[in-house]
Design a protein around this motif. Structure first.
Motif, PDB file in Angstrom:
ATOM      1  N   HIS A   1       0.842  -1.297   0.093  1.00  0.00           N
ATOM      2  CA  HIS A   1      -0.035  -0.223   0.062  1.00  0.00           C
ATOM      3  C   HIS A   1       0.868   1.224  -0.031  1.00  0.00           C
ATOM      4  CE1 HIS A   1      -3.153  -2.865   1.510  1.00  0.00           C
ATOM      5  NE2 HIS A   1      -3.839  -2.117   0.667  1.00  0.00           N
ATOM      6  N   ASN A   2       2.062   1.165   0.448  1.00  0.00           N
ATOM      7  CA  ASN A   2       2.921   2.551   0.511  1.00  0.00           C
ATOM      8  C   ASN A   2       4.233   2.598  -0.265  1.00  0.00           C
ATOM      9  OD1 ASN A   2       1.644   3.928   2.959  1.00  0.00           O
ATOM     10  ND2 ASN A   2       1.611   1.751   3.573  1.00  0.00           N
ATOM     11  N   ALA A   3       4.445   1.514  -1.022  1.00  0.00           N
ATOM     12  CA  ALA A   3       5.728   1.386  -1.546  1.00  0.00           C
ATOM     13  C   ALA A   3       5.998   2.605  -2.570  1.00  0.00           C
ATOM     14  CB  ALA A   3       6.051   0.270  -2.372  1.00  0.00           C
ATOM     15  N   ALA A   4       4.668   3.029  -3.405  1.00  0.00           N
ATOM     16  CA  ALA A   4       4.676   3.943  -4.384  1.00  0.00           C
ATOM     17  C   ALA A   4       5.259   5.299  -3.671  1.00  0.00           C
ATOM     18  CB  ALA A   4       3.531   4.348  -5.120  1.00  0.00           C
ATOM     19  N   GLY A   5       4.477   5.600  -2.404  1.00  0.00           N
ATOM     20  CA  GLY A   5       4.666   6.663  -1.846  1.00  0.00           C
ATOM     21  C   GLY A   5       6.254   6.796  -1.094  1.00  0.00           C
ATOM     22  N   LEU A   6       6.692   5.681  -0.782  1.00  0.00           N
ATOM     23  CA  LEU A   6       8.038   5.735  -0.150  1.00  0.00           C
ATOM     24  C   LEU A   6       9.213   5.981  -1.193  1.00  0.00           C
ATOM     25  CD1 LEU A   6       9.225   2.682   1.966  1.00  0.00           C
ATOM     26  CD2 LEU A   6      10.551   3.606   0.258  1.00  0.00           C
ATOM     27  N   ILE A   7       9.002   5.279  -2.281  1.00  0.00           N
ATOM     28  CA  ILE A   7      10.087   5.429  -3.539  1.00  0.00           C
ATOM     29  C   ILE A   7       9.888   6.966  -3.953  1.00  0.00           C
ATOM     30  CG2 ILE A   7      10.474   4.683  -5.588  1.00  0.00           C
ATOM     31  CD1 ILE A   7       9.555   1.936  -5.038  1.00  0.00           C
ATOM     32  N   ALA A   8       8.576   7.632  -4.031  1.00  0.00           N
ATOM     33  CA  ALA A   8       8.366   9.144  -4.486  1.00  0.00           C
ATOM     34  C   ALA A   8       8.936  10.145  -3.559  1.00  0.00           C
ATOM     35  CB  ALA A   8       6.973   9.203  -4.853  1.00  0.00           C
ATOM     36  N   GLY A   9       9.152   9.529  -2.300  1.00  0.00           N
ATOM     37  CA  GLY A   9       9.845  10.738  -1.338  1.00  0.00           C
ATOM     38  C   GLY A   9       8.972  10.924  -0.077  1.00  0.00           C
ATOM     39  N   ASP A  10       7.687  10.277   0.042  1.00  0.00           N
ATOM     40  CA  ASP A  10       7.004  10.567   1.100  1.00  0.00           C
ATOM     41  C   ASP A  10       7.954  10.272   2.539  1.00  0.00           C
ATOM     42  OD1 ASP A  10       5.084   9.238   3.312  1.00  0.00           O
ATOM     43  OD2 ASP A  10       3.725  10.511   2.014  1.00  0.00           O
ATOM     44  N   ALA A  11       7.820  11.228   3.233  1.00  0.00           N
ATOM     45  CA  ALA A  11       8.717  11.360   4.401  1.00  0.00           C
ATOM     46  C   ALA A  11       8.322  10.241   5.481  1.00  0.00           C
ATOM     47  CB  ALA A  11       9.083  12.716   4.881  1.00  0.00           C
ATOM     48  N   GLU A  12       6.923  10.404   5.664  1.00  0.00           N
ATOM     49  CA  GLU A  12       6.394   9.560   6.639  1.00  0.00           C
ATOM     50  C   GLU A  12       6.485   8.115   6.451  1.00  0.00           C
ATOM     51  OE1 GLU A  12       2.091   8.882   8.922  1.00  0.00           O
ATOM     52  OE2 GLU A  12       2.372  10.501   7.587  1.00  0.00           O
ATOM     53  N   ALA A  13       6.267   7.897   5.248  1.00  0.00           N
ATOM     54  CA  ALA A  13       6.455   6.343   4.587  1.00  0.00           C
ATOM     55  C   ALA A  13       7.958   6.076   4.703  1.00  0.00           C
ATOM     56  CB  ALA A  13       5.952   6.207   3.361  1.00  0.00           C
ATOM     57  N   ARG A  14       8.718   6.873   4.476  1.00  0.00           N
ATOM     58  CA  ARG A  14      10.332   6.416   4.407  1.00  0.00           C
ATOM     59  C   ARG A  14      10.728   6.179   6.129  1.00  0.00           C
ATOM     60  NH1 ARG A  14      13.442   9.848  -0.223  1.00  0.00           N
ATOM     61  NH2 ARG A  14      12.867   8.785  -1.946  1.00  0.00           N
ATOM     62  N   ASN A  15      10.176   7.185   7.073  1.00  0.00           N
ATOM     63  CA  ASN A  15      10.725   7.073   8.232  1.00  0.00           C
ATOM     64  C   ASN A  15      10.070   5.766   8.697  1.00  0.00           C
ATOM     65  OD1 ASN A  15      11.951   9.253   8.098  1.00  0.00           O
ATOM     66  ND2 ASN A  15      10.509  10.588   9.099  1.00  0.00           N
ATOM     67  N   HIS A  16       8.932   5.603   8.536  1.00  0.00           N
ATOM     68  CA  HIS A  16       8.202   4.135   9.046  1.00  0.00           C
ATOM     69  C   HIS A  16       9.018   2.900   8.555  1.00  0.00           C
ATOM     70  CE1 HIS A  16       5.328   1.314  10.607  1.00  0.00           C
ATOM     71  NE2 HIS A  16       5.145   0.779   9.526  1.00  0.00           N
ATOM     72  N   ALA A  17       9.233   2.868   7.134  1.00  0.00           N
ATOM     73  CA  ALA A  17       9.911   1.902   6.550  1.00  0.00           C
ATOM     74  C   ALA A  17      11.344   1.644   7.251  1.00  0.00           C
ATOM     75  CB  ALA A  17       9.888   1.746   5.068  1.00  0.00           C
TER      76      ALA A  17
END
Length: 366
Positions: A202-218
Motif C-alpha cells: 500500500h505504501n511502496a509508491a509513496g516511499l519511493i516517490a519521497g513520502d517522508a512519513e512512509a520512509r521514516n516508518h519503513a
C-alpha cells in the motif's frame, strides 16, 4: 528521534534515526571523538553530504580529515582496501579512534572491514546515505570486499559503535538507487512479517516517490527487525540470521554474472532473487503459486526485476549454479537456500539439489 538498540551485551550500540541528523552529527560524535580528529571515509558521489557533515563538526569545534574513494562496487577490492588502510595509517588512526563510514553499502562494507583489521581492530561509525545501507548493510556488523570468486568472500564481523540514519539524505538519491534499496525493505515482510508486506504493497509508491512519513516508518521498522535478528544470531550460527539472506543466493549469482557493476545493482539482484526463491518454492509445492505471483507482481509494480529476464542476464542455469558454488554460506558441500511456505514464512532448506536449481533456472524466460 527514533532509537533502536542492537543488543549485544557490552557491545550494544544505538541506531539513531531522524531527519536532519547529518548536520547535527557532532552532537553524537563528540563523545566518541574524545577531543581527537575524526577521519571520514566516503566516495565521490557523496561529496555534498561530506561537506555538510564536516561543516557541522567544524561548527562544534571538532576537526576532521576526509578520504574520498572512487564510487561503485569496484571499490570493494583488495587494491582499494590496501590503499585505504595505508591512508588511515598515514593519518595516525589508533585503536581507540572512530573512523566514519559516510556513504552507501560499498563504503560501509569497505570501511568496516578496514576498521576490523587496522591495528587488529579499531572502532567505526556508520552514517549510511542510501536506502539500502540504511535498512540493511549499516546494521549488524557484516563487513567485506569482493573477489573474482564471488561477492563478500573476504570479510569479518565487526560491529560499529554507532549508526546515524538521516532519511533526508535520500532526497538527493537517484530513483534507481531508491528502488534498489526498497528491495531490502520489502524483504523483511517476505521473511516473517506478512502485515509489513501488506503495508509495503500500500505504501511502496509513496516511499519511493519521497513520502517522508512512509520512509521514516519503513526505515525504523526494517532496522528494528534486523536488530532483533542480529541480537539473536550475531555470527549466523543458529540459522536465525540466515533468514536475512532471502533472495541473496540467486541474487549474488546474478550480480557476479553482471560483473558486480552498475549493470545490476545489489538491491535489483536481491529483488530478482526473492522472486526466484518464491517461484522455486511454488514449483515444489512449498508455497502457493498465488503467493509467488503476488511477490513478483509487487516487485514489478515498483520497477524492480521480478525474475532473471528482467535483469537482462542471459546466462544458463549451469553458469549461474557454478557461481553459486562459491557462496560463502556453503558448508560441507551443501549450499543452504532460503525458501518460503508463504509470504512471511521463510525457512532455511539444506536439502536443495543444485541440479534441480539449474533445471529451474533454465526454465525461466530470457
Amino acid at each position: 528521534m527514533k532509537t533502536v538498540n542492537v543488543a549485544l551485551g557490552d557491545r550494544t550500540y544505538p541506531i539513531l534515526i531522524q531527519g536532519g541528523l547529518l548536520r547535527r552529527a557532532a552532537d553524537h560524535l563528540g563523545p566518541l571523538a574524545a577531543g581527537r580528529r575524526l577521519v571520514i571515509v566516503t566516495d565521490e558521489n557523496v561529496r555534498h553530504h561530506l561537506d555538510a557533515l564536516r561543516e557541522g563538526l567544524s561548527g562544534a569545534g571538532m576537526s576532521s580529515e576526509a578520504i574520498v574513494l572512487p564510487p561503485g562496487e569496484g571499490s570493494k577490492s583488495w587494491a582499494v582496501l590496501a590503499d585505504l588502510c595505508d591512508q588511515l595509517l598515514t593519518l595516525g588512526v589508533e585503536r581507540q579512534d572512530h573512523v566514519i563510514a559516510l556513504g552507501g553499502g560499498v563504503i560501509g562494507d569497505l570501511v568496516g572491514f578496514a576498521a576490523a583489521i587496522l591495528k587488529r581492530g579499531c572502532r567505526f561509525v556508520q552514517i549510511p546515505t542510501t536506502l539500502l545501507a540504511q535498512v540493511d548493510s549499516s546494521v549488524g556488523g557484516k563487513t567485506a570486499i569482493n573477489t573474482p570468486a564471488g561477492k563478500n568472500m573476504i570479510g569479518a564481523f565487526h560491529q560499529p559503535a554507532l549508526v546515524l540514519i538521516d532519511p533526508d539524505v535520500l532526497d538527493t538519491l537517484p530513483a534507481r538507487q531508491v528502488r534498489a534499496g526498497y528491495a531490502e525493505v520489502v524483504k523483511y515482510g517476505l521473511i516473517d512479517d506478512f502485515a509489513f508486506f501488506e503495508w509495503c504493497e500500500h505504501n511502496a509508491a509513496g516511499l519511493i516517490a519521497g513520502d517522508a512519513e512512509a520512509r521514516n516508518h519503513a526505515i525504523t521498522h526494517a532496522v528494528a527487525s534486523k536488530a532483533r535478528i542480529v541480537a539473536a544470531d550475531e555470527h549466523e550460527t543458529n540459522g536465525t540470521r540466515a533468514l536475512l539472506n532471502l533472495g541473496h543466493t540467486f541474487g549474488h549469482a546474478l550480480e557476479a554474472e553482471a560483473g558486480f557493476s552498475d549493470r545490476l545493482l545489489h538491491g535489483e539482484a536481491v529483488a530478482a532473487g526473492c522472486a526466484l526463491a518464491f517461484a522455486y518454492s511454488a514449483r515444489h509445492g512449498l508455497c502457493s503459486g498465488q503467493d509467488a505471483r503476488r511477490v513478483a507482481a509487487h516487485l514489478a509494480a515498483v520497477g524492480l526485476p521480478d525474475g532473471v529476464a528482467a535483469t537482462g542476464i542471459t546466462a544458463s542455469g549451469a553458469q549461474l549454479v557454478d557461481l553459486m558454488r562459491y557462496d560463502k554460506k556453503a558448508s560441507g558441500g551443501v549450499l543452504p537456500f532460503l525458501l518460503a511456505k508463504g509470504i512471511g514464512q521463510t525457512f532455511l532448506d539444506r536439502t536443495v539439489d543444485l541440479a534441480d536449481v539449474e533445471a529451474f533456472l533454465d526454465e525461466q524466460p530470457l
